[in-house]
Design an enzyme around this catalytic site. Structure first.
Site, PDB file in Angstrom:
ATOM      1  N   ARG A   1       0.802  -1.218   0.000  1.00  0.00           N
ATOM      2  CA  ARG A   1       0.000   0.000   0.000  1.00  0.00           C
ATOM      3  C   ARG A   1       0.838   1.273   0.000  1.00  0.00           C
ATOM      4  O   ARG A   1       0.524   2.229  -0.666  1.00  0.00           O
ATOM      5  CB  ARG A   1      -0.921   0.019   1.222  1.00  0.00           C
ATOM      6  CG  ARG A   1      -2.282  -0.509   0.900  1.00  0.00           C
ATOM      7  CD  ARG A   1      -3.056  -0.814   2.125  1.00  0.00           C
ATOM      8  NE  ARG A   1      -2.421  -1.896   2.888  1.00  0.00           N
ATOM      9  CZ  ARG A   1      -2.952  -2.450   3.961  1.00  0.00           C
ATOM     10  NH1 ARG A   1      -4.084  -2.024   4.430  1.00  0.00           N
ATOM     11  NH2 ARG A   1      -2.333  -3.438   4.590  1.00  0.00           N
TER      12      ARG A   1
ATOM     13  N   LYS B   1      -1.115 -18.417   5.001  1.00  0.00           N
ATOM     14  CA  LYS B   1      -2.136 -18.741   5.986  1.00  0.00           C
ATOM     15  C   LYS B   1      -2.614 -17.460   6.646  1.00  0.00           C
ATOM     16  O   LYS B   1      -1.907 -16.463   6.545  1.00  0.00           O
ATOM     17  CB  LYS B   1      -1.603 -19.727   7.028  1.00  0.00           C
ATOM     18  CG  LYS B   1      -0.362 -19.246   7.760  1.00  0.00           C
ATOM     19  CD  LYS B   1      -0.130 -19.993   9.029  1.00  0.00           C
ATOM     20  CE  LYS B   1      -0.802 -19.296  10.176  1.00  0.00           C
ATOM     21  NZ  LYS B   1      -0.275 -19.605  11.491  1.00  0.00           N
TER      22      LYS B   1
ATOM     23  N   ASP C   1       1.648 -24.124   4.001  1.00  0.00           N
ATOM     24  CA  ASP C   1       1.766 -24.487   5.413  1.00  0.00           C
ATOM     25  C   ASP C   1       3.265 -24.669   5.602  1.00  0.00           C
ATOM     26  O   ASP C   1       3.834 -25.655   5.137  1.00  0.00           O
ATOM     27  CB  ASP C   1       1.027 -25.791   5.718  1.00  0.00           C
ATOM     28  CG  ASP C   1       1.083 -26.109   7.199  1.00  0.00           C
ATOM     29  OD1 ASP C   1       2.189 -26.028   7.780  1.00  0.00           O
ATOM     30  OD2 ASP C   1       0.045 -26.422   7.798  1.00  0.00           O
ATOM     31  N   HIS C   2       3.901 -23.711   6.247  1.00  0.00           N
ATOM     32  CA  HIS C   2       5.375 -23.707   6.170  1.00  0.00           C
ATOM     33  C   HIS C   2       6.006 -24.928   6.856  1.00  0.00           C
ATOM     34  O   HIS C   2       7.149 -25.251   6.581  1.00  0.00           O
ATOM     35  CB  HIS C   2       5.971 -22.386   6.683  1.00  0.00           C
ATOM     36  CG  HIS C   2       6.083 -22.282   8.174  1.00  0.00           C
ATOM     37  ND1 HIS C   2       5.032 -21.916   8.968  1.00  0.00           N
ATOM     38  CD2 HIS C   2       7.112 -22.488   9.009  1.00  0.00           C
ATOM     39  CE1 HIS C   2       5.423 -21.912  10.224  1.00  0.00           C
ATOM     40  NE2 HIS C   2       6.692 -22.251  10.293  1.00  0.00           N
TER      41      HIS C   2
ATOM     42  N   LYS D   1       9.708 -27.839   6.023  1.00  0.00           N
ATOM     43  CA  LYS D   1      10.803 -28.176   6.942  1.00  0.00           C
ATOM     44  C   LYS D   1      11.387 -29.536   6.561  1.00  0.00           C
ATOM     45  O   LYS D   1      10.651 -30.497   6.359  1.00  0.00           O
ATOM     46  CB  LYS D   1      10.299 -28.229   8.395  1.00  0.00           C
ATOM     47  CG  LYS D   1       9.914 -26.863   8.956  1.00  0.00           C
ATOM     48  CD  LYS D   1       9.476 -26.997  10.412  1.00  0.00           C
ATOM     49  CE  LYS D   1       8.845 -25.711  10.917  1.00  0.00           C
ATOM     50  NZ  LYS D   1       9.779 -24.752  11.474  1.00  0.00           N
TER      51      LYS D   1
ATOM     52  N   GLU E   1       6.207 -23.698  22.406  1.00  0.00           N
ATOM     53  CA  GLU E   1       7.039 -22.515  22.133  1.00  0.00           C
ATOM     54  C   GLU E   1       7.317 -21.805  23.438  1.00  0.00           C
ATOM     55  O   GLU E   1       6.478 -21.820  24.347  1.00  0.00           O
ATOM     56  CB  GLU E   1       6.297 -21.569  21.189  1.00  0.00           C
ATOM     57  CG  GLU E   1       6.037 -22.154  19.832  1.00  0.00           C
ATOM     58  CD  GLU E   1       5.425 -21.125  18.891  1.00  0.00           C
ATOM     59  OE1 GLU E   1       6.164 -20.568  18.078  1.00  0.00           O
ATOM     60  OE2 GLU E   1       4.215 -20.877  18.997  1.00  0.00           O
TER      61      GLU E   1
ATOM     62  N   ASP F   1      -4.160 -21.113  15.127  1.00  0.00           N
ATOM     63  CA  ASP F   1      -2.817 -20.674  14.732  1.00  0.00           C
ATOM     64  C   ASP F   1      -1.906 -21.868  14.439  1.00  0.00           C
ATOM     65  O   ASP F   1      -1.100 -21.836  13.517  1.00  0.00           O
ATOM     66  CB  ASP F   1      -2.213 -19.831  15.868  1.00  0.00           C
ATOM     67  CG  ASP F   1      -0.906 -19.172  15.470  1.00  0.00           C
ATOM     68  OD1 ASP F   1      -0.831 -18.639  14.339  1.00  0.00           O
ATOM     69  OD2 ASP F   1       0.040 -19.194  16.280  1.00  0.00           O
TER      70      ASP F   1
ATOM     71  N   HIS G   1      -0.505 -26.701  11.069  1.00  0.00           N
ATOM     72  CA  HIS G   1       0.776 -27.399  11.233  1.00  0.00           C
ATOM     73  C   HIS G   1       0.635 -28.750  11.934  1.00  0.00           C
ATOM     74  O   HIS G   1       1.195 -29.751  11.502  1.00  0.00           O
ATOM     75  CB  HIS G   1       1.762 -26.546  12.046  1.00  0.00           C
ATOM     76  CG  HIS G   1       1.890 -25.141  11.552  1.00  0.00           C
ATOM     77  ND1 HIS G   1       1.826 -24.815  10.222  1.00  0.00           N
ATOM     78  CD2 HIS G   1       2.106 -23.961  12.201  1.00  0.00           C
ATOM     79  CE1 HIS G   1       1.979 -23.508  10.088  1.00  0.00           C
ATOM     80  NE2 HIS G   1       2.147 -22.965  11.265  1.00  0.00           N
TER      81      HIS G   1
ATOM     82  N   LYS H   1       2.032 -21.324  23.774  1.00  0.00           N
ATOM     83  CA  LYS H   1       3.050 -20.267  23.839  1.00  0.00           C
ATOM     84  C   LYS H   1       3.524 -20.191  25.288  1.00  0.00           C
ATOM     85  O   LYS H   1       2.819 -20.604  26.202  1.00  0.00           O
ATOM     86  CB  LYS H   1       2.433 -18.921  23.453  1.00  0.00           C
ATOM     87  CG  LYS H   1       1.866 -18.899  22.047  1.00  0.00           C
ATOM     88  CD  LYS H   1       2.807 -18.222  21.088  1.00  0.00           C
ATOM     89  CE  LYS H   1       2.228 -18.106  19.701  1.00  0.00           C
ATOM     90  NZ  LYS H   1       3.179 -18.421  18.636  1.00  0.00           N
TER      91      LYS H   1
ATOM     92  N   LYS I   1      11.220 -24.278  23.390  1.00  0.00           N
ATOM     93  CA  LYS I   1      10.693 -24.538  22.050  1.00  0.00           C
ATOM     94  C   LYS I   1      11.009 -25.975  21.696  1.00  0.00           C
ATOM     95  O   LYS I   1      12.176 -26.382  21.694  1.00  0.00           O
ATOM     96  CB  LYS I   1      11.377 -23.600  21.056  1.00  0.00           C
ATOM     97  CG  LYS I   1      11.199 -23.993  19.606  1.00  0.00           C
ATOM     98  CD  LYS I   1      10.338 -22.997  18.873  1.00  0.00           C
ATOM     99  CE  LYS I   1      10.109 -23.419  17.433  1.00  0.00           C
ATOM    100  NZ  LYS I   1       8.948 -22.806  16.859  1.00  0.00           N
TER     101      LYS I   1
HETATM  102  C1  BG6 Z   1       3.192 -19.724  12.698  1.00  0.00           C
HETATM  103  C2  BG6 Z   1       2.348 -19.185  13.811  1.00  0.00           C
HETATM  104  O1  BG6 Z   1       2.389 -20.287  11.684  1.00  0.00           O
HETATM  105  O2  BG6 Z   1       4.057 -20.725  13.207  1.00  0.00           O
HETATM  106  C3  BG6 Z   1       3.213 -18.652  14.942  1.00  0.00           C
HETATM  107  O3  BG6 Z   1       1.514 -18.150  13.329  1.00  0.00           O
HETATM  108  C4  BG6 Z   1       4.197 -19.691  15.385  1.00  0.00           C
HETATM  109  O4  BG6 Z   1       2.418 -18.224  16.037  1.00  0.00           O
HETATM  110  C5  BG6 Z   1       4.954 -20.253  14.195  1.00  0.00           C
HETATM  111  O5  BG6 Z   1       5.105 -19.092  16.310  1.00  0.00           O
HETATM  112  C6  BG6 Z   1       5.842 -21.411  14.588  1.00  0.00           C
HETATM  113  O6  BG6 Z   1       6.643 -21.749  13.489  1.00  0.00           O
HETATM  114  P1  BG6 Z   1       8.088 -22.377  13.700  1.00  0.00           P
HETATM  115  O7  BG6 Z   1       8.594 -22.612  12.310  1.00  0.00           O
HETATM  116  O8  BG6 Z   1       8.891 -21.378  14.471  1.00  0.00           O
HETATM  117  O9  BG6 Z   1       7.875 -23.633  14.480  1.00  0.00           O
END
Ligand code: BG6
Length: 503
Positions: free
Chosen positions: A61, A167, A196-197, A201, A235, A254, A259, A355, A360
């Site tokens: 924007r 997402k 979906d990241h 991995k 996390e 989330d 995931h 969280k 982690k």
């Molecule tokens: C994201 C969430 O999709 O994944 C975040 O929105 C989360 O809240 C994150 O912290 C975790 O991803 P990763 O790759 O750090 O495990």
């Protein structure tokens, strides 16, 4: 001889052919672009993985010129790249970068974008493939896709056009269905890449290698031998400055809807006929369809209270900036699911995420059934525990198997010992970031690691009833201390002698 030929096991260094492409990032000045997308592009450039002719256009924007955007992109790459940038590679990547400002529902924006795309095509003397990456707030996804369609930018007879969608893909089943309808009224499914990241991995992909490249585990992966499965995505971080997003989402939407259900499907799916996008995704959908939405006694939610993480005092969720003090958004969610099919009937699959937990860790623990008979006498049998197979997705990526072994000495005493494979020490290479793999795959048109339309709806079918149930109940949530193992009440979900693993 190249490094690759000497060590064929080293991942991430392959150079797969990619057609010349212009990548357009919508939301190019946003957080995700800065932290993940631009650094991923730099690392792909560094490895020589980008197509020989590659152009980047940022759309957002805010008014600014091409050079300003290039400078900001450079800063982002310097701040967040996993590698120290090489000046030449960086300059080459950013020297022709373009920036198109505008609001996403303004038709003029798409006219200007078309001009920039055509200019790159003309300079190349051929139509380049186009990849549009939607890294914007979700309400703009359909608006952008429809506008691209109206501007004639989603089809080209001589080039491939693909759209990558970040997402969240809807926040309810109904929204996901509606979004699919709108997206697919403009695009064909094979043009759509829903991110979906977690699928990008390395260790998540290794779940498939582990299951289907070894013959010794697969025969045991079923209700006859597996007692229970536990998937943890813990996390230590809080919500940072994302209150606006997070307070509307919560842990269930989330992390669990996307995931964690992806991890579950990869663990439970049948062997696909091959690793093509549709074969793999069809098997995953079958798993999701076999999972009934859990009832009220099989779900639990809570919120972090104040506490200490890594020796530092941190506020509770309700004290975080921009979180309403009476918020009932969960920062912790636990579920007990069942995959009701021939292979998994009767095996509880526990999921938990939160969280501000102790650390982690993302892992999958498969606990096998106990041995049928203790033959070691009372004292020796104390240490006989069911075997556990642990797939650690992050950090300390690897696979561990716990076995019972004899403690040296005159008596027959048993205790669990660990057999371990660690990614870092075995492959001696830094894994690429998830987004590197996913951007490459999308540009190559390989959708295996992206969520198909029926898959995303099948995920929502499980989660939506819980979302609706929780939305009705506005009583304050149970709290757990920040930096702790999580709420004790989550134990109530566990059946029989099952226990949560320590985080
Ligand atoms: C994201 C969430 O999709 O994944 C975040 O929105 C989360 O809240 C994150 O912290 C975790 O991803 P990763 O790759 O750090 O495990």
């Amino acid at each position: 001889m190249t490094e690759l030929a000497e060590n064929p096991l080293v991942k991430g260094l392959e150079r797969l052919p990619v057609h010349p492409t212009t990548l357009v990032i919508f939301g190019a000045t946003g957080d995700l672009a800065k932290r993940k997308l631009l650094p991923a592009l730099y690392n792909l450039a560094h490895e020589g993985s980008l197509p020989e002719r590659f152009h980047l256009i940022g759309v957002s924007r805010r008014e600014k010129g091409h050079e300003d955007f290039a400078r900001e992109a450079e800063e982002a790459i310097r701040a967040f790249s996993r590698r120290e940038p090489d000046e030449k590679v960086l300059e080459e990547l950013l020297k022709e970068v373009k920036y198109v400002p505008g609001t996403f529902d303004d038709t003029k924006l798409y006219g200007r974008l078309k001009e920039e795309l055509s200019a790159f095509d003309e300079a190349a003397g051929q139509p380049l493939n186009r990849a549009f990456y939607l890294s914007t707030a979700p309400e703009f996804f359909p608006v952008i896709i429809e506008s691209l369609g109206n501007a004639g930018l989603t089809r080209d007879e001589r080039a491939e056009v693909r759209v990558i969608i970040e997402k969240p893909f809807g926040t309810t089943l109904e929204e996901a269905r509606d979004l699919n309808r709108r997206v697919l009224s403009v695009l064909d499914e094979h043009q759509v890449f829903r991110i979906d990241h977690y699928l990008g991995k390395e260790t998540v992909q290794n779940m498939l290698a582990f299951r289907f490249a070894n013959s010794m585990f697969e025969p045991l992966f079923n209700r006859n031998y597996v007692d229970n499965v536990q998937i943890t995505a813990a996390e230590d971080i809080g919500i940072g400055s994302r209150a606006g997003y997070y307070d509307n989402a919560g842990a269930l939407r989330d992390l669990v809807q996307n995931h964690m259900l992806q991890l579950l499907t990869l663990l439970c799916m049948e062997p696909p006929v091959d690793f093509s996008a549709d074969e793999v995704r069809s098997e995953k959908v079958k798993v999701l369809r076999a999972i009934p939405p859990p009832g009220p006694d099989a779900v639990f939610r809570a919120q972090y209270g104040p506490g200490a993480v890594g020796g530092e005092e941190v506020p509770g969720y309700l004290q975080e900036e921009n979180v309403p003090p009476d918020s009932t958004t969960e920062t912790y969610a636990a579920l007990r699911l069942h995959v009701e099919n021939w292979r998994w009937a009767g095996v509880p699959v526990y999921l938990r995420t939160g969280k501000r937990l102790a650390r982690k860790v993302t892992e999958i623990a498969i606990t096998m059934k106990p041995v049928p008979h203790h033959a070691f006498g009372e004292e020796g049998s104390i240490g006989v525990r069911p075997n556990q197979l642990i797939l650690t997705i992050q950090p300390n990526e690897g696979v561990a198997l716990s076995l019972g072994a004899k403690i040296p000495g005159n008596r027959m005493r048993i205790r669990p010992v660990n057999m371990e494979f660690l990614y870092g020490t075995t492959f001696m290479s830094q894994s690429p970031e998830a987004y590197e793999r996913l951007i490459m795959d999308a540009m190559r048109g390989d959708a295996t690691l992206f969520t198909r339309n029926d898959e995303v709806e099948a995920q929502w079918r499980i989660i939506d009833p819980i979302v609706q149930m929780w939305a009705q109940d506005k009583t304050p949530l149970p709290q757990y201390e920040a930096g702790s193992q999580g709420p004790e009440e989550a134990n109530n979900l566990l059946l029989g002698d099952d226990r949560w693993r320590a985080i």
